[in-house]
Design a protein around this motif. Structure first.
Motif, PDB file in Angstrom:
ATOM      1  N   PRO A   1      10.292  -4.392 -13.796  1.00 11.29           N
ATOM      2  CA  PRO A   1       9.575  -3.368 -14.574  1.00 11.29           C
ATOM      3  C   PRO A   1      10.163  -1.991 -14.359  1.00 11.29           C
ATOM      4  O   PRO A   1      10.491  -1.597 -13.253  1.00 11.29           O
ATOM      5  N   GLY A   2      10.320  -1.269 -15.472  1.00 14.04           N
ATOM      6  CA  GLY A   2      10.860   0.072 -15.406  1.00 14.04           C
ATOM      7  C   GLY A   2      12.355   0.130 -15.660  1.00 14.04           C
ATOM      8  O   GLY A   2      12.910   1.199 -15.843  1.00 14.04           O
ATOM      9  N   GLN A   3      13.053  -1.057 -15.703  1.00 19.18           N
ATOM     10  CA  GLN A   3      14.470  -1.076 -15.988  1.00 19.18           C
ATOM     11  C   GLN A   3      14.688  -1.389 -17.465  1.00 19.18           C
ATOM     12  O   GLN A   3      13.844  -2.023 -18.106  1.00 19.18           O
ATOM     13  N   PRO A   4      15.820  -0.967 -18.039  1.00 20.97           N
ATOM     14  CA  PRO A   4      16.090  -1.296 -19.442  1.00 20.97           C
ATOM     15  C   PRO A   4      16.325  -2.781 -19.602  1.00 20.97           C
ATOM     16  O   PRO A   4      16.707  -3.465 -18.645  1.00 20.97           O
ATOM     17  N   PRO A   5      16.100  -3.339 -20.793  1.00 24.65           N
ATOM     18  CA  PRO A   5      16.295  -4.781 -20.985  1.00 24.65           C
ATOM     19  C   PRO A   5      17.755  -5.170 -20.845  1.00 24.65           C
ATOM     20  O   PRO A   5      18.659  -4.327 -20.945  1.00 24.65           O
ATOM     21  N   HIS A   6      17.987  -6.462 -20.601  1.00 23.93           N
ATOM     22  CA  HIS A   6      19.342  -6.980 -20.494  1.00 23.93           C
ATOM     23  C   HIS A   6      20.059  -6.797 -21.822  1.00 23.93           C
ATOM     24  O   HIS A   6      19.440  -6.905 -22.883  1.00 23.93           O
ATOM     25  N   PRO A   7      21.382  -6.494 -21.820  1.00 24.73           N
ATOM     26  CA  PRO A   7      22.100  -6.320 -23.085  1.00 24.73           C
ATOM     27  C   PRO A   7      21.914  -7.506 -24.016  1.00 24.73           C
ATOM     28  O   PRO A   7      22.067  -8.658 -23.621  1.00 24.73           O
ATOM     29  N   GLY A   8      21.586  -7.248 -25.272  1.00 21.84           N
ATOM     30  CA  GLY A   8      21.334  -8.288 -26.251  1.00 21.84           C
ATOM     31  C   GLY A   8      19.914  -8.781 -26.272  1.00 21.84           C
ATOM     32  O   GLY A   8      19.545  -9.604 -27.111  1.00 21.84           O
TER      33      GLY A   8
ATOM     34  N   GLU B   1       3.524  11.545 -24.901  1.00 23.41           N
ATOM     35  CA  GLU B   1       3.217  10.750 -26.084  1.00 23.41           C
ATOM     36  C   GLU B   1       4.220  10.963 -27.210  1.00 23.41           C
ATOM     37  O   GLU B   1       4.453  10.072 -28.016  1.00 23.41           O
ATOM     38  N   ASN B   2       4.820  12.138 -27.308  1.00 24.82           N
ATOM     39  CA  ASN B   2       5.723  12.426 -28.423  1.00 24.82           C
ATOM     40  C   ASN B   2       7.176  12.069 -28.117  1.00 24.82           C
ATOM     41  O   ASN B   2       8.063  12.380 -28.913  1.00 24.82           O
ATOM     42  N   ILE B   3       7.437  11.428 -26.975  1.00 19.62           N
ATOM     43  CA  ILE B   3       8.787  11.004 -26.622  1.00 19.62           C
ATOM     44  C   ILE B   3       8.856   9.483 -26.695  1.00 19.62           C
ATOM     45  O   ILE B   3       8.045   8.792 -26.078  1.00 19.62           O
ATOM     46  N   ALA B   4       9.820   8.963 -27.483  1.00 20.86           N
ATOM     47  CA  ALA B   4       9.952   7.516 -27.647  1.00 20.86           C
ATOM     48  C   ALA B   4      10.268   6.859 -26.307  1.00 20.86           C
ATOM     49  O   ALA B   4      10.977   7.418 -25.473  1.00 20.86           O
ATOM     50  N   PHE B   5       9.704   5.663 -26.112  1.00 22.90           N
ATOM     51  CA  PHE B   5       9.955   4.928 -24.884  1.00 22.90           C
ATOM     52  C   PHE B   5      10.381   3.502 -25.226  1.00 22.90           C
ATOM     53  O   PHE B   5       9.713   2.820 -26.001  1.00 22.90           O
ATOM     54  N   PRO B   6      11.491   3.025 -24.641  1.00 26.04           N
ATOM     55  CA  PRO B   6      12.450   3.833 -23.875  1.00 26.04           C
ATOM     56  C   PRO B   6      13.279   4.701 -24.803  1.00 26.04           C
ATOM     57  O   PRO B   6      13.520   4.319 -25.944  1.00 26.04           O
ATOM     58  N   PRO B   7      13.704   5.885 -24.368  1.00 26.14           N
ATOM     59  CA  PRO B   7      14.451   6.769 -25.265  1.00 26.14           C
ATOM     60  C   PRO B   7      15.801   6.177 -25.625  1.00 26.14           C
ATOM     61  O   PRO B   7      16.447   5.520 -24.815  1.00 26.14           O
ATOM     62  N   ALA B   8      16.216   6.411 -26.875  1.00 30.89           N
ATOM     63  CA  ALA B   8      17.493   5.874 -27.341  1.00 30.89           C
ATOM     64  C   ALA B   8      18.678   6.699 -26.862  1.00 30.89           C
ATOM     65  O   ALA B   8      19.812   6.248 -26.913  1.00 30.89           O
ATOM     66  N   GLY B   9      18.435   7.902 -26.425  1.00 34.20           N
ATOM     67  CA  GLY B   9      19.509   8.787 -25.965  1.00 34.20           C
ATOM     68  C   GLY B   9      18.934   9.921 -25.147  1.00 34.20           C
ATOM     69  O   GLY B   9      17.804   9.835 -24.665  1.00 34.20           O
ATOM     70  N   PRO B  10      19.675  11.001 -24.982  1.00 37.66           N
ATOM     71  CA  PRO B  10      19.155  12.161 -24.234  1.00 37.66           C
ATOM     72  C   PRO B  10      17.877  12.694 -24.865  1.00 37.66           C
ATOM     73  O   PRO B  10      17.765  12.816 -26.084  1.00 37.66           O
ATOM     74  N   VAL B  11      16.895  13.015 -24.032  1.00 39.33           N
ATOM     75  CA  VAL B  11      15.615  13.535 -24.509  1.00 39.33           C
ATOM     76  C   VAL B  11      15.775  15.009 -24.849  1.00 39.33           C
ATOM     77  O   VAL B  11      16.234  15.798 -24.017  1.00 39.33           O
TER      78      VAL B  11
ATOM     79  N   ILE C   1      13.092  16.724  -9.440  1.00 39.86           N
ATOM     80  CA  ILE C   1      13.814  17.166 -10.630  1.00 39.86           C
ATOM     81  C   ILE C   1      15.171  16.475 -10.699  1.00 39.86           C
ATOM     82  O   ILE C   1      15.622  16.047 -11.766  1.00 39.86           O
ATOM     83  N   ALA C   2      15.832  16.347  -9.555  1.00 39.62           N
ATOM     84  CA  ALA C   2      17.157  15.726  -9.510  1.00 39.62           C
ATOM     85  C   ALA C   2      17.089  14.216  -9.655  1.00 39.62           C
ATOM     86  O   ALA C   2      18.027  13.599 -10.162  1.00 39.62           O
ATOM     87  N   THR C   3      16.003  13.587  -9.235  1.00 44.29           N
ATOM     88  CA  THR C   3      15.910  12.130  -9.297  1.00 44.29           C
ATOM     89  C   THR C   3      15.495  11.643 -10.683  1.00 44.29           C
ATOM     90  O   THR C   3      15.759  10.495 -11.031  1.00 44.29           O
ATOM     91  N   ASP C   4      14.841  12.484 -11.485  1.00 45.46           N
ATOM     92  CA  ASP C   4      14.437  12.085 -12.834  1.00 45.46           C
ATOM     93  C   ASP C   4      15.553  12.461 -13.801  1.00 45.46           C
ATOM     94  O   ASP C   4      15.611  13.581 -14.308  1.00 45.46           O
ATOM     95  N   SER C   5      16.467  11.523 -14.061  1.00 42.96           N
ATOM     96  CA  SER C   5      17.626  11.810 -14.910  1.00 42.96           C
ATOM     97  C   SER C   5      17.298  11.771 -16.393  1.00 42.96           C
ATOM     98  O   SER C   5      18.133  12.168 -17.206  1.00 42.96           O
ATOM     99  N   VAL C   6      16.116  11.294 -16.770  1.00 48.85           N
ATOM    100  CA  VAL C   6      15.760  11.159 -18.187  1.00 48.85           C
ATOM    101  C   VAL C   6      14.967  12.372 -18.671  1.00 48.85           C
ATOM    102  O   VAL C   6      15.365  13.061 -19.612  1.00 48.85           O
ATOM    103  N   LEU C   7      13.840  12.667 -18.025  1.00 51.95           N
ATOM    104  CA  LEU C   7      12.978  13.761 -18.464  1.00 51.95           C
ATOM    105  C   LEU C   7      13.115  15.011 -17.593  1.00 51.95           C
ATOM    106  O   LEU C   7      12.637  16.076 -17.979  1.00 51.95           O
ATOM    107  N   ARG C   8      13.716  14.875 -16.409  1.00 53.07           N
ATOM    108  CA  ARG C   8      13.901  15.996 -15.476  1.00 53.07           C
ATOM    109  C   ARG C   8      12.576  16.698 -15.181  1.00 53.07           C
ATOM    110  O   ARG C   8      12.449  17.917 -15.287  1.00 53.07           O
ATOM    111  N   LEU C   9      11.602  15.893 -14.808  1.00 54.96           N
ATOM    112  CA  LEU C   9      10.268  16.414 -14.512  1.00 54.96           C
ATOM    113  C   LEU C   9      10.025  16.423 -13.015  1.00 54.96           C
ATOM    114  O   LEU C   9      10.259  15.430 -12.331  1.00 54.96           O
ATOM    115  N   ALA C  10       9.546  17.548 -12.512  1.00 53.88           N
ATOM    116  CA  ALA C  10       9.029  17.613 -11.155  1.00 53.88           C
ATOM    117  C   ALA C  10       7.559  17.227 -11.174  1.00 53.88           C
ATOM    118  O   ALA C  10       6.963  17.022 -12.242  1.00 53.88           O
TER     119      ALA C  10
END
Length: 267
Positions: free
Chosen positions: A54-61, A78-88, A237-246
């Motif tokens: 849980p929490g990891q992206p699905p296997h390729p394919g 709520e307004n951010i797609a999950f999982p995001p398709a690219g940089p938020v 902040i450094a560990t959240d590479s997707v949303l960069r939220l503290a």
């Protein structure tokens, strides 16, 4: 790899055929030679897809649903797609990098130090002077005047309360009014709510600051332990590479974004 059950050339006598049951040769034999259709056919063994936690992206394919789908965190905007398709990019704005955010925080701490020297300078001078006199008295006589000790404690409390009030006045109102402290303004950053680029409500601005402000009160009571929570908070902040939220971003539901025009007004 396994072989499907069927009639195949007998290994002991290729002129005859013998039945293979999938695990071994049976007793049934026939004098008829094996045909092309009776040639051994390899059977592919099904391979299970690799597990995805849980929490990891699905296997390729693999489609993003089912037992291997990533789990959406309860605090996800709520307004951010999950999982995001690219940089938020909240509302089309790039997220601030951890290095730029920490640099802005360092500028703010420097500004607060100057303010404390201005408004707290007299009390700081008195505290240092009386602490030095008390230390000399203790070295000379081995005793400590309780009245002088109480005076030093009172000065320390006054210094802490003034510093606390200065920090609140420096950060909370301006984050509410324009989303920028001095450090963020110099580095082209702005605090915005998750849902829009509108002004951040005052209550959420205070909530965002409280994760720093409350540990400061803990520092007054418990010493260095009051600094642990803010340090861990900034580390996230450094560990959240997707949303960069503290933590304080999640608590107040805010993003810190780069603004193309530093003078652009809030909507």
């Amino acid at each position: 790899m396994s072989v499907a059950p069927g009639w195949y050339p007998d290994p002991a006598d290729p002129a005859t055929t013998r039945y293979w049951d999938g695990e071994g040769w049976a007793d049934q034999q026939t004098a008829e030679p094996a045909t092309a259709e009776q040639a051994p056919r390899p059977v592919e063994t099904a391979v299970a897809p690799p597990l995805t936690f849980p929490g990891q992206p699905p296997h390729p394919g693999q489609p993003p649903h089912g037992p291997y789908a990533p789990v959406k965190p309860p605090w996800w905007p709520e307004n951010i797609a999950f999982p995001p398709a690219g940089p938020v990019t909240p509302h089309g704005l790039a997220l601030a990098s951890p290095g730029r955010r920490l640099a802005a925080r360092a500028i703010d701490l420097g500004a607060l130090l100057v303010l404390n020297l201005i408004f707290n300078g007299y009390f700081l001078f008195q505290w240092v002077t009386e602490s030095a006199a008390l230390g000399q008295e203790w070295l000379r006589s081995g005793e400590v005047d309780t009245q002088s000790w109480s005076r030093i404690g009172e000065l320390g409390l006054i210094i802490s309360l003034i510093a606390y009030a200065l920090w609140f006045a420096y950060e909370v109102p301006v984050t509410h009014s324009r989303g920028q402290t001095l450090g963020k303004m110099l580095l082209g950053l702005r605090v915005i709510p998750w849902e829009s680029t509108e002004r951040l409500p005052f209550g959420r601005s205070f909530r965002r600051w409280s994760l720093f402000g409350y540990p400061f009160l803990l520092y007054v009571c418990c010493g260095i332990f009051g600094f642990i929570l803010p340090i861990v908070d900034n580390f996230f902040i450094a560990t959240d590479s997707v949303l960069r939220l503290a933590w304080h971003d999640r608590l107040a539901r805010t993003f810190v974004v780069r603004i193309p025009d530093r003078k652009a007004p809030l909507n």
